[in-house]
Design a protein around this motif. Structure first.
Motif, PDB file in Angstrom:
ATOM      1  N   PRO A 135      48.358  32.746  31.304  1.00  0.00           N
ATOM      2  CA  PRO A 135      47.346  33.176  30.334  1.00  0.00           C
ATOM      3  C   PRO A 135      45.953  33.172  30.954  1.00  0.00           C
ATOM      4  CG  PRO A 135      48.795  31.495  29.408  1.00  0.00           C
ATOM      5  CD  PRO A 135      49.059  31.525  30.880  1.00  0.00           C
ATOM      6  N   ILE A 136      45.120  34.081  30.465  1.00  0.00           N
ATOM      7  CA  ILE A 136      43.730  34.146  30.905  1.00  0.00           C
ATOM      8  C   ILE A 136      42.895  34.493  29.675  1.00  0.00           C
ATOM      9  CG2 ILE A 136      44.113  36.545  31.647  1.00  0.00           C
ATOM     10  CD1 ILE A 136      41.908  36.228  33.685  1.00  0.00           C
ATOM     11  N   ALA A 137      41.740  33.869  29.529  1.00  0.00           N
ATOM     12  CA  ALA A 137      40.898  34.109  28.354  1.00  0.00           C
ATOM     13  C   ALA A 137      40.395  35.553  28.354  1.00  0.00           C
ATOM     14  CB  ALA A 137      39.723  33.137  28.352  1.00  0.00           C
ATOM     15  N   TRP A 138      40.143  36.068  27.149  1.00  0.00           N
ATOM     16  CA  TRP A 138      39.706  37.456  27.034  1.00  0.00           C
ATOM     17  C   TRP A 138      38.453  37.732  27.852  1.00  0.00           C
ATOM     18  CZ3 TRP A 138      42.325  41.500  25.480  1.00  0.00           C
ATOM     19  CH2 TRP A 138      43.364  41.349  24.543  1.00  0.00           C
TER      20      TRP A 138
ATOM     21  N   ASP B 231      47.913  43.589  37.875  1.00  0.00           N
ATOM     22  CA  ASP B 231      47.333  42.273  38.156  1.00  0.00           C
ATOM     23  C   ASP B 231      46.946  41.583  36.856  1.00  0.00           C
ATOM     24  OD1 ASP B 231      46.822  42.202  41.309  1.00  0.00           O
ATOM     25  OD2 ASP B 231      46.406  44.223  40.582  1.00  0.00           O
ATOM     26  N   VAL B 232      46.525  42.387  35.879  1.00  0.00           N
ATOM     27  CA  VAL B 232      46.137  41.860  34.569  1.00  0.00           C
ATOM     28  C   VAL B 232      46.702  42.783  33.494  1.00  0.00           C
ATOM     29  CG1 VAL B 232      44.213  41.325  33.027  1.00  0.00           C
ATOM     30  CG2 VAL B 232      44.006  40.860  35.479  1.00  0.00           C
ATOM     31  N   ILE B 233      47.244  42.198  32.431  1.00  0.00           N
ATOM     32  CA  ILE B 233      47.677  42.969  31.272  1.00  0.00           C
ATOM     33  C   ILE B 233      46.832  42.533  30.078  1.00  0.00           C
ATOM     34  CG2 ILE B 233      49.574  43.582  29.730  1.00  0.00           C
ATOM     35  CD1 ILE B 233      51.526  42.931  31.939  1.00  0.00           C
ATOM     36  N   LEU B 234      46.224  43.507  29.424  1.00  0.00           N
ATOM     37  CA  LEU B 234      45.407  43.264  28.236  1.00  0.00           C
ATOM     38  C   LEU B 234      46.158  43.824  27.026  1.00  0.00           C
ATOM     39  CD1 LEU B 234      42.013  44.480  29.748  1.00  0.00           C
ATOM     40  CD2 LEU B 234      42.859  42.124  29.619  1.00  0.00           C
ATOM     41  N   PRO B 235      46.755  42.985  26.199  1.00  0.00           N
ATOM     42  CA  PRO B 235      47.593  43.492  25.106  1.00  0.00           C
ATOM     43  C   PRO B 235      46.787  43.805  23.848  1.00  0.00           C
ATOM     44  CG  PRO B 235      47.773  41.118  25.237  1.00  0.00           C
ATOM     45  CD  PRO B 235      46.843  41.520  26.341  1.00  0.00           C
TER      46      PRO B 235
END
Length: 731
Positions: free
Chosen positions: A82-85, A434-438
């Protein structure tokens, strides 16, 4: 559940072009039932299994709700943390700007998948994010689908979205080439409840004719079915144009030019030549042309099967020419332009189109409407040199499943310096990100069909409020697009101003918020999709608003399609030049073309099921139960000569790849033709779809060939792929 705690709500299904109105029973945060909304003026109570599965999509445990960052190389051993918005937004913006600063704007590409047109937020804000990236390397699902439609609309009518729609509710004769609305609910023809409308057509004495290599669900309920060899639609349609002109059956409007030139160039395209290419007897071809010309009203609609072949643009032009020449364009019961409450074309909210303003770096293929053909995406990533793609923004798309030579594209994606996906699943494509933003799911966002009201068989307007409030930790797609765009603009503005400001994009944005570039961007992204739709409705001339539509469950009925030509034309002189050089110059090559398959080869086509939605609903058990739909369909004669029986595993080999899959023997297939769906084959390392990965099957796009492109606009050729089919030794 008690009666006091339940509510009945009305929303739009956003899973396919039909855009059906739904009546949903909810109890708190739970869906208790979904049915078609009987009072909806467009869908009239129709519903299909996909809509019922919306509740499963909402609760799917595999659906991402907050951003994640990949740790490790793509594949089975990768982990997602997880990574913060805010941290995710900063990371993505900084990487995009850094790559472009070092290698140029075109070093970061964008790919937009089909679901973007099913989300009002993606259209109002996501498109602006792509514009903010400022890359000529922009791709979308258009070039594996309807590009020839839009190209011919631009060439004939002056705008890529002036797409004539069959007036199915009043026609006397409906002729369908390469389209299966019993399964798809219509395409480039928003036609919910096609089964009911088909019954109405036949009840009033009308006829349905289907031309397709497979006896589809639609062909099975048609009055006449003509099997056609894949890739030969252009020959048949041109022979019909020739018949209409040679037999003096043409009755075009007085604003149509170029008929004499067309008569001359179609002369060699006889019904006999078309019969040789297509397998349809010559007399059936001429009879169909005469029937269209003689009917009180008729509408010919050629769809994806006719587009995704080598001469798809010629086929689409000829389909338009038949409607134009027989006087069925802009006529009740023929093909007509819509009058949507929000007129995307008339208000110039969407570009009219242009062809060849720039070209791809490696093969020199033309752009259309500011997008390049996606068949070149892999080579533009892997070929070194100026303009090489090094980063990718993938918005609601799964190109590894849905574009040619998907496995090879996956290998190319693995070599990118950076990739971000706006998506709520780890799929065959997003596993490389590398990053997924759902974004939020369909039940958590408002909706208005900006595109599909423009393509509907009846003029209506419907506002669909979110069924549930979005969770506090979630973000809508338009919010994601806004935050990324503002950070990208701020980082660029700081660099251009020579401010020397460094650090996280969030801090840079706050520091340069008064710079002109940033102020303008903030104004552009400030309004919500709901506010934008409300403003457009209020200025539409229909005295509508979001509030009025929200108070009218199912929306409002604006009436049947109406004649609008020549005023609706966007050509400079408001006339139609049927003799467009784009097509006429392509005809000699078509006339000289040789068969694409050897005697031992079969021609591969795609297909879809009513329960499938391209590549992304296979994780919902409700839609994957029952009879398997992944097999290679093959005609009994072709099976016998290869020693195959129903259920055997076979190898299917094209120029680019070989796969193994079960076969199903059926006389629904035309001899010499086999069929695979796309969207299967989820069991790849790193895909995190617990249900879908258990399904058997492969994707047709492991076999389709990126070298095979349409002759004018470079749309992908997905139908008529030569393949070898053989048994597996020892099976």
């Amino acid at each position: 559940m008690t009666e006091a705690t339940t509510q009945t709500r009305y929303i739009t299904c956003v899973l396919c072009e039909a855009s059906c109105g739904l009546e949903v029973t909810v109890d708190g945060e739970e869906v208790r039932g979904i049915r078609g909304h009987d009072a909806d003026p467009l869908s009239r109570g129709h519903i299909c299994p996909k809509a019922i599965a919306l509740q499963d999509l909402h609760t799917d445990p595999d659906r991402l709700r907050t951003p994640v960052r990949r740790v490790g190389a793509p594949g089975a051993d990768a982990t997602w943390e997880p990574i913060a918005w805010e941290e995710a937004f900063d990371l993505v913006a900084e990487r995009i700007v850094a790559i472009q600063a070092e290698h140029g704007n075109d070093a970061v590409a964008a790919y937009l998948g089909n679901p973007n047109v099913h989300s009002v937020g993606a259209l109002t804000h996501g498109v602006n994010l792509v514009r903010t990236i400022k890359s000529r390397n922009t791709f979308s699902a258009t070039s594996v689908d309807q590009l020839p439609h839009q190209l011919m609309a631009w060439a004939l009518y002056g705008h890529q979205f002036l797409l004539p729609i069959p007036d199915i509710d009043r026609t006397d004769l409906l002729v369908l080439f390469g389209t299966n609305p019993m399964a798809s609910n219509g395409s480039i023809m928003t036609v919910p409840d096609f089964p009911g409308r088909r019954r109405d057509l036949q009840a009033r004495g009308g006829r349905l004719v289907v031309v397709d290599p497979r006896r589809t669900e639609t062909a099975k309920v048609a009055d006449d079915y003509l099997p056609i060899r894949p890739g030969s639609d252009a020959y048949v349609l041109l022979a019909m144009v020739r018949t209409i002109l040679a037999e003096d059956l043409a009755r075009p409007a007085d604003y149509v030019d170029g008929i004499d030139a067309v008569r001359e160039v179609v002369g060699p395209f006889t019904a006999e030549r078309a019969a040789e290419a297509s397998g349809i007897p010559a007399d059936r071809i001429t009879d169909l042309a005469r029937a269209i010309a003689a009917a009180p009203s008729a509408a010919l609609h050629a769809r994806m099967g006719a587009s995704t072949q080598a001469y798809g643009s010629v086929a689409q032009w000829a389909a338009q020419a038949i409607n134009i020449l027989t006087g069925n364009l802009d006529r009740p019961g023929g093909t007509m332009f819509t009058s949507p409450a929000i007129d995307m074309v008339g208000k110039k909210l969407i570009g009219g189109g242009h062809l060849g303003s720039w070209s791809t770096r490696v093969r020199g293929l033309p752009e259309f409407g500011s997008e390049l053909p996606v068949s070149v995406l892999a080579e533009e990533i892997t070929t070194p040199g100026d303009g090489q793609i090094r980063g990718l923004v993938c918005i609601a798309g799964n190109p590894v499943s849905s574009t040619p030579a998907g496995s090879a594209l996956g290998d190319a994606l693995a070599g990118l310096e950076f990739m971000v996906a706006i998506d709520f699943y780890v799929t065959e494509s997003t596993r490389y990100a590398d990053v997924i933003l759902p974004p939020t799911g369909p039940l958590e966002r408002d909706h208005y069909d900006l595109i599909f009201h423009t393509l509907a068989v009846r003029n209506t307007a419907r506002w669909s409020p979110a069924l549930f409030e979005k969770p506090e930790e979630a973000r809508h797609d338009w919010e994601i697009a806004r935050e990324l765009a503002l950070r990208i603009i701020a980082l660029r503005a700081a660099a251009e101003a020579g401010s020397g400001i460094k650090g996280a994009a969030t801090r840079v944005l706050q520091t340069v918020k008064d710079l002109p570039h940033v102020v303008e961007a903030q104004a552009r992204f400030r309004t919500t999709p709901k506010q934008q739709v409300d403003l457009l409705l209020r200025t539409s001339g229909h005295r509508l608003s979001v509030g009025k539509l929200a108070a009218t469950p199912g929306g409002v009925d604006l009436g049947p399609l109406e004649p609008r030509l020549p005023d609706r034309l966007a050509t400079r002189d408001q006339r139609i030049n049927l003799a467009t050089p784009l097509v006429l110059d392509a005809l000699p090559a078509l006339l000289a073309a040789e068969p694409v398959a050897r005697a031992d080869e079969l021609l591969l086509i795609g297909r879809r099921s009513q329960r499938d939605n391209n590549s992304w609903l296979h994780n919902l058990p409700r839609l994957t139960r029952g009879k398997a739909r992944h097999q290679l369909l093959i005609h009994p004669d072709d099976a016998v000569c290869r020693g195959l029986t129903d259920g055997d595993r076979v190898t299917v080999a094209s120029r680019v790849a070989q796969v193994e899959v079960e076969c199903a023997v059926t006389d629904d297939m035309m001899p010499g033709v086999v069929s695979l769906p796309h969207g299967y084959g989820h069991d790849r390392p790193g895909v995190r779809l617990s249900e879908a990965t258990q399904l058997p099957g492969v994707s047709i796009n492991d076999l389709t060939d990126p070298e095979r492109i349409e002759s004018i606009g470079a749309n992908a050729v997905l139908n008529g792929i030569p393949v070898l089919v053989s048994s597996i030794p020892g099976e």
